[in-house]
Write a protein that holds these residues in place. Structure first.
Motif, mmCIF file in Angstrom:
data_model
loop_
_atom_site.group_PDB
_atom_site.id
_atom_site.type_symbol
_atom_site.label_atom_id
_atom_site.label_comp_id
_atom_site.label_asym_id
_atom_site.label_seq_id
_atom_site.Cartn_x
_atom_site.Cartn_y
_atom_site.Cartn_z
ATOM 1 N N ILE A 1 0.641 -1.152 0.071
ATOM 2 C CA ILE A 1 0.039 -0.121 -0.167
ATOM 3 C C ILE A 1 0.957 1.372 0.087
ATOM 4 O O ILE A 1 0.623 2.225 -0.813
ATOM 5 N N LEU A 2 2.046 1.265 0.886
ATOM 6 C CA LEU A 2 2.857 2.423 0.894
ATOM 7 C C LEU A 2 3.440 2.596 -0.603
ATOM 8 O O LEU A 2 3.850 3.726 -0.935
ATOM 9 N N VAL A 3 3.897 1.550 -1.041
ATOM 10 C CA VAL A 3 4.527 1.577 -2.470
ATOM 11 C C VAL A 3 3.632 2.311 -3.511
ATOM 12 O O VAL A 3 3.834 3.110 -4.463
ATOM 13 N N ILE A 4 2.355 1.728 -3.468
ATOM 14 C CA ILE A 4 1.147 2.297 -4.361
ATOM 15 C C ILE A 4 0.940 3.712 -4.140
ATOM 16 O O ILE A 4 1.033 4.482 -5.180
ATOM 17 N N LEU B 1 1.961 9.523 -5.942
ATOM 18 C CA LEU B 1 2.355 11.039 -5.539
ATOM 19 C C LEU B 1 3.483 11.156 -6.231
ATOM 20 O O LEU B 1 3.601 12.300 -6.641
ATOM 21 N N LEU B 2 4.271 10.117 -6.824
ATOM 22 C CA LEU B 2 5.413 10.524 -7.585
ATOM 23 C C LEU B 2 5.042 10.994 -8.718
ATOM 24 O O LEU B 2 5.528 12.060 -9.375
ATOM 25 N N TYR B 3 4.044 10.387 -9.485
ATOM 26 C CA TYR B 3 3.527 10.809 -10.782
ATOM 27 C C TYR B 3 2.711 12.071 -10.717
ATOM 28 O O TYR B 3 3.050 12.901 -11.617
ATOM 29 N N LEU B 4 2.208 12.420 -9.662
ATOM 30 C CA LEU B 4 1.771 13.855 -9.157
ATOM 31 C C LEU B 4 2.612 14.780 -9.234
ATOM 32 O O LEU B 4 2.431 15.914 -9.810
ATOM 33 N N ALA C 1 10.309 7.938 -5.111
ATOM 34 C CA ALA C 1 11.202 7.022 -5.901
ATOM 35 C C ALA C 1 11.892 6.004 -5.141
ATOM 36 O O ALA C 1 12.260 5.016 -5.448
ATOM 37 N N PHE C 2 12.180 6.278 -3.773
ATOM 38 C CA PHE C 2 13.033 5.424 -3.059
ATOM 39 C C PHE C 2 12.106 4.255 -2.380
ATOM 40 O O PHE C 2 12.749 3.268 -1.843
ATOM 41 N N ILE C 3 10.951 4.441 -2.071
ATOM 42 C CA ILE C 3 10.031 3.480 -1.417
ATOM 43 C C ILE C 3 10.179 2.247 -2.039
ATOM 44 O O ILE C 3 10.356 1.121 -1.358
ATOM 45 N N PRO C 4 9.925 2.107 -3.423
ATOM 46 C CA PRO C 4 9.873 0.751 -3.785
ATOM 47 C C PRO C 4 11.313 -0.018 -3.551
ATOM 48 O O PRO C 4 11.589 -1.253 -3.600
ATOM 49 N N ILE C 5 12.499 0.865 -3.801
ATOM 50 C CA ILE C 5 13.796 0.540 -3.382
ATOM 51 C C ILE C 5 13.825 -0.156 -2.023
ATOM 52 O O ILE C 5 14.615 -1.092 -1.452
ATOM 53 N N LEU C 6 13.382 0.808 -1.039
ATOM 54 C CA LEU C 6 13.427 0.468 0.389
ATOM 55 C C LEU C 6 12.686 -0.971 0.495
ATOM 56 O O LEU C 6 12.984 -1.662 1.468
#
Length: 363
Positions: free
Chosen positions: A3-6, A11-14, A54-59
């Motif tokens: 959910i956090l990644v989504i 928000l990244l796209y925004l 952008a870092f959240i998926p890497i995390l």
């Protein structure tokens, strides 16, 4: 964590849209757009949050491998050897330069600031495309297609968002539509063509992919294009006609609805992009989408395919969708709240989705 990644990807796209839309509008002469006021703080926050989101998926990757290697070692390995980590390094570097540019820009340097800002933002979009699923499957076509896809939608959404929420008035609206309608058409064509290339890379059989979550996301995203095209036509033609007859007509609410639809597509994209693409021998009983299982609970394996059979429920949901389409049109002419119009759009898409799902048969 999913959910956090989504949320982070949405928000990244925004943030990309806010930056791209702002820089484009600042480059457009004032006689070709309404008066706008774009807060510098908004641009700074968007630029600062880019590397964070952008870092959240890497995390997520780091936390997945850290129990075996340790947190610090996992961080070092991902950021120095993984493609997604290397791409994020460039995202961080580019964002830092963009933050400095926004912070140090002077009001009398608007043009050069906007050109450099747009260049840096598109460069950052490229780093995100570099780290995408498509680039892992096909490094050249995947990166190019994903970049064009995200860049085109960011331009479209960005201009709509900034005009819809930062305009001080709606003067010069016909002049604005004269160029933005062409930009929107170009973005739509670019989005469709790049989307076709991405599907060719990522999806083995579009219709059969509906059985898994990635395919369900694609289907919903494509269905939301129907109300999007409707509002694009409304804003491009009907609003233009109404303003030519009535200069007091306020078109901004309908720009906002179009922006809402595009943001919904952004959210769906963020959600399904985190799922495993239906590529190769992907279909197992565990991989079947929970949404698809609500309609079809039969045994599904690697040999299962999708067919279609029209039935009474198909006809029922078809007429419901026609009803909601009529309500969307009525809400425009009755000047209903944009929330009501957006709700009708969502119900229209839902009825079309149900119509398709009850028509599907597995074999």
């Amino acid at each position: 964590m999913n959910i956090l990644v989504i949320i982070s990807q949405t928000l990244l796209y925004l943030c990309f849209s806010v930056l791209v839309g702002s820089f484009i509008l600042l480059l457009v002469p004032s006689k070709y757009r309404p008066d706008i006021r774009i807060p510098k703080r908004l641009l700074l926050i968007s630029a600062i949050m880019l590397p964070v989101f952008a870092f959240i998926p890497i995390l997520e990757i780091i936390l997945y491998i850290s129990p075996r290697l340790g947190l610090f070692e996992s961080l070092k390995i991902v950021l120095t050897t993984y493609t997604v980590g290397t791409a994020w390094d460039f995202t961080l570097l580019g964002s830092s330069v963009l933050i400095l540019l926004i912070a140090l820009a002077k009001s009398n340097e608007k043009n050069i600031f906007s050109i450099l800002g747009a260049f840096l933002t598109f460069g950052l979009i490229l780093t995100v495309a570099w780290s995408s699923h498509a680039s892992a499957v096909d490094p050249i076509i995947g990166i190019i297609s994903d970049f064009i896809h995200l860049a085109a939608v960011s331009i479209w959404v960005g201009v709509l968002l900034m005009i819809g929420w930062c305009s001080l008035n709606h003067k010069n609206w016909l002049e604005f539509l004269s160029w933005f309608s062409q930009v929107a058409i170009g973005c739509l064509v670019a989005t469709i063509l790049s989307g076709v290339f991405l599907m060719d890379i990522m999806v083995d059989g579009y219709i059969d992919s509906w059985m898994v979550s990635y395919g369900q996301g694609l289907l919903m995203k494509h269905l939301f294009l129907l109300p999007l095209v409707f509002y694009a036509l409304v804003n491009g033609f009907i609003v233009k006609y109404k303003i030519s007859k009535d200069a007091t007509f306020n078109p901004i609410p309908w720009i906002r609805v179009e922006g809402f639809i595009l943001f919904t597509i952004f959210t769906i994209t963020a959600a399904f992009s985190q799922q495993s693409p239906p590529h190769g021998n992907y279909l197992t009983s565990d991989a079947v989408s929970p949404l698809f299982s609500l309609f079809h609970d039969g045994i599904i394996d690697s040999g299962t395919t999708i067919g279609f059979s029209v039935n009474l429920n198909t006809v029922w949901f078809f007429f419901i969708s026609i009803l909601f389409m009529g309500l969307i049109v009525l809400s425009f002419f009755k000047k209903a709240s944009i929330i009501i119009s957006f709700l009708f759009s969502c119900l229209f898409v839902t009825s079309i989705y149900f119509m398709i799902m009850v028509t599907v048969v597995i074999r």
